[in-house]
Design a protein around this motif. Structure first.
Motif, short mmCIF file in Angstrom:
data_model
loop_
_atom_site.label_atom_id
_atom_site.label_comp_id
_atom_site.label_asym_id
_atom_site.label_seq_id
_atom_site.Cartn_x
_atom_site.Cartn_y
_atom_site.Cartn_z
N ALA A 219 0.84 -1.11 0.11
CA ALA A 219 -0.08 0.09 -0.02
C ALA A 219 1.06 1.29 -0.03
O ALA A 219 1.68 1.41 0.97
N THR B 145 -6.80 -9.59 -3.28
CA THR B 145 -7.81 -9.12 -4.64
C THR B 145 -8.01 -10.17 -5.44
O THR B 145 -7.63 -11.34 -5.27
N VAL C 269 -5.92 -0.13 -0.39
CA VAL C 269 -5.88 -1.18 -1.25
C VAL C 269 -7.21 -1.89 -1.11
O VAL C 269 -7.34 -2.87 -0.02
N ALA D 215 -1.30 -6.40 -1.76
CA ALA D 215 -0.47 -5.59 -1.05
C ALA D 215 -0.15 -6.30 0.40
O ALA D 215 -0.77 -7.21 0.88
#
Lengths: 340, 114
Positions: free
Chosen positions: A89, A220, A111, A226
């Protein structure tokens, strides 16, 4: 006492202004978590033209586990990791002035993704191969981090490498255990074992994240978004990070998946080596044992802080009944490595 | 006089109320806190049931191991001090008692962990 949202808003605006941001306001969206060493708060940094979703992390003065790295050096170190290809991040600002928000603070871009371990595991279980893919991304990220040129690492980043990282770590565990005003014989036995069974030293020490685990990773749809929480970074043995990620406590019940409860050791190791990392199996097992002792001590500190009135967190109170999990893991790890 | 319900039943009821009523009606930090407290209630219920036996077993084991008497806190402190000397032979002798105690405490704190 932690500052309230109004005090935080004013303090964070001052931190950002000192970092060169002009004409902005901060909106505190809410607490994300209160961890062992720091409080994490969601914020929006608003200017006339845009709004940056961000996260502020305020270190706790009550934490006995925190290492003496400054917040500004932590931010510099995250930038360095980012340059090396580790997903992070990105930093917006940092301040060591404790008067602003009640402790040293780092402010980073937010993030979007999953961080709560059980949510992460549930999401990965839905896609075949996703867990091993993430384990491989972790291996690659750690190899890149461990390859960072130490000449560039800020001075305040703790060096835990003399005479060897393992010996230095055993001394640190003795110190932490002695500082606990409560006897923990099983952890004591573990530290003794560690001192008698030191692994070979790495060919050269590395920059180590120090808290690389499920819970400090943003996941993600593309995988590793991150790596968060760099306040325990130090110079040490690279196998420390790999072993820590694989501790049973961070598998959250998914014990067949050694890496964070989501992936296989083979996937982690193959990716680490493919990216240039050197895997040392004996050191890996030793560091898993050492970090198990460390987290047992960490939970004991949380419980002690509650018992002594330094913390009112029910999570910290409950930590006292979790130390035994680490003790159980510790005795099993010693058995697996040949016993006492 | 003997009040009802008894301690263990009350703790179990507290856990059930938190899990079935408070957790579904809350979110975020408060929901997490409710889960933690519910779990603590279950731990305390098991501790009320088995804690005294665990303490008695440990006390007996440590008196035999250390060759001394005392209350449990004194015995555990003495064990810790003895272990701090780093005598491997003593550790080998202490290990069965330590393992038994860890397993008994784990059965209270997290019975499905083993």
């Amino acid at each position: 006492m932690s500052p309230n949202y109004e005090e935080l808003k004013a303090g964070l605006e001052a931190v950002l202004a000192a970092a060169g941001y002009r004409d902005l306001t901060v909106r505190v969206a809410g607490d994300a978590s209160v961890g062992a060493t720091r409080r994490t708060v969601f914020i929006d940094v608003n200017t006339d033209t845009n709004s940056i979703p961000a996260v502020a992390q305020v270190s706790s003065r009550a934490s006995q586990l925190a290492l003496p790295m400054t917040a500004s050096d932590e931010a510099g170190l995250v930038n360095m990791a980012e340059d090396a290809g580790v997903p992070v991040a990105s930093m917006l600002a940092a301040s060591d002035d404790e008067s602003l928000v009640g402790g040293p603070v780092v402010i980073a871009r937010r993030v979007d993704g999953l961080t709560v371990p059980r949510h992460v595991l549930r999401s990965l279980a839905e896609i075949a191969g996703a867990g091993d893919a993430l384990a491989a991304q972790c291996g690659a990220a750690l190899a890149r981090l461990h390859g960072v040129d130490l000449e560039l690492v800020p001075e305040s980043v703790p060096r835990m490498a003399e005479p060897t990282p393992a010996e230095s770590y055993v001394a640190e565990l003795h110190r932490l255990l002695d500082n606990l005003n409560h006897p923990h014989p099983v952890l004591r036995l573990g530290v003794n074992w560690l001192g008698r069974n030191l692994p070979d030293a790495p060919t050269h020490p590395s920059l180590v994240h120090g808290d690389f685990r499920n819970g400090n990773l943003v996941i993600t749809p593309q995988g590793l978004g991150a790596v968060l929480d760099w306040e325990l970074a130090h110079i040490g043995d690279p196998m420390e990070d790999l072993a820590y990620l694989c501790m049973r406590t961070w598998r959250f019940g998914q014990n067949d998946n050694v890496v964070g409860g989501f992936g296989s050791l083979e996937a982690l190791q193959a990716a680490y080596e493919a990216e240039g990392g050197l895997w040392r199996q004996q050191a890996f097992a030793w560091w898993m044992t050492a970090r198990t002792v460390w987290w047992g001590i960490g939970l004991a500190f949380q419980a002690w802080n509650f018992a002594e009135g330094r913390s009112s967190s029910i999570v910290h109170a409950a930590s006292g009944r979790r130390v035994v999990e680490l003790e159980y893991d510790l005795l099993n790890l010693i058995d697996e490595q040949g016993g006492l | 006089m003997i009040d009802q319900p008894e301690r263990i039943e009350l703790l179990q009821a507290m856990a059930a109320t938190l899990t079935d009523t408070v957790v579904p009606a809350s979110s975020g930090g408060p929901q997490h806190a409710a889960r933690v407290v519910a779990n603590l209630c279950r731990i305390l219920a098991r501790e009320a049931e088995a804690g005294a036996t665990v303490a008695r077993t440990l006390s007996g084991d440590l008196q035999e191991l250390l060759g001394t008497e005392g209350n449990l806190k004194e015995l555990v402190t003495a064990l810790d001090a003895k272990l701090a000397e780093g005598d491997r032979a003593f550790e080998v002798a202490a290990l069965p008692a330590l393992r038994r105690n860890v397993e008994q405490r784990l059965d209270i704190a997290k019975p499905d962990y083993r």
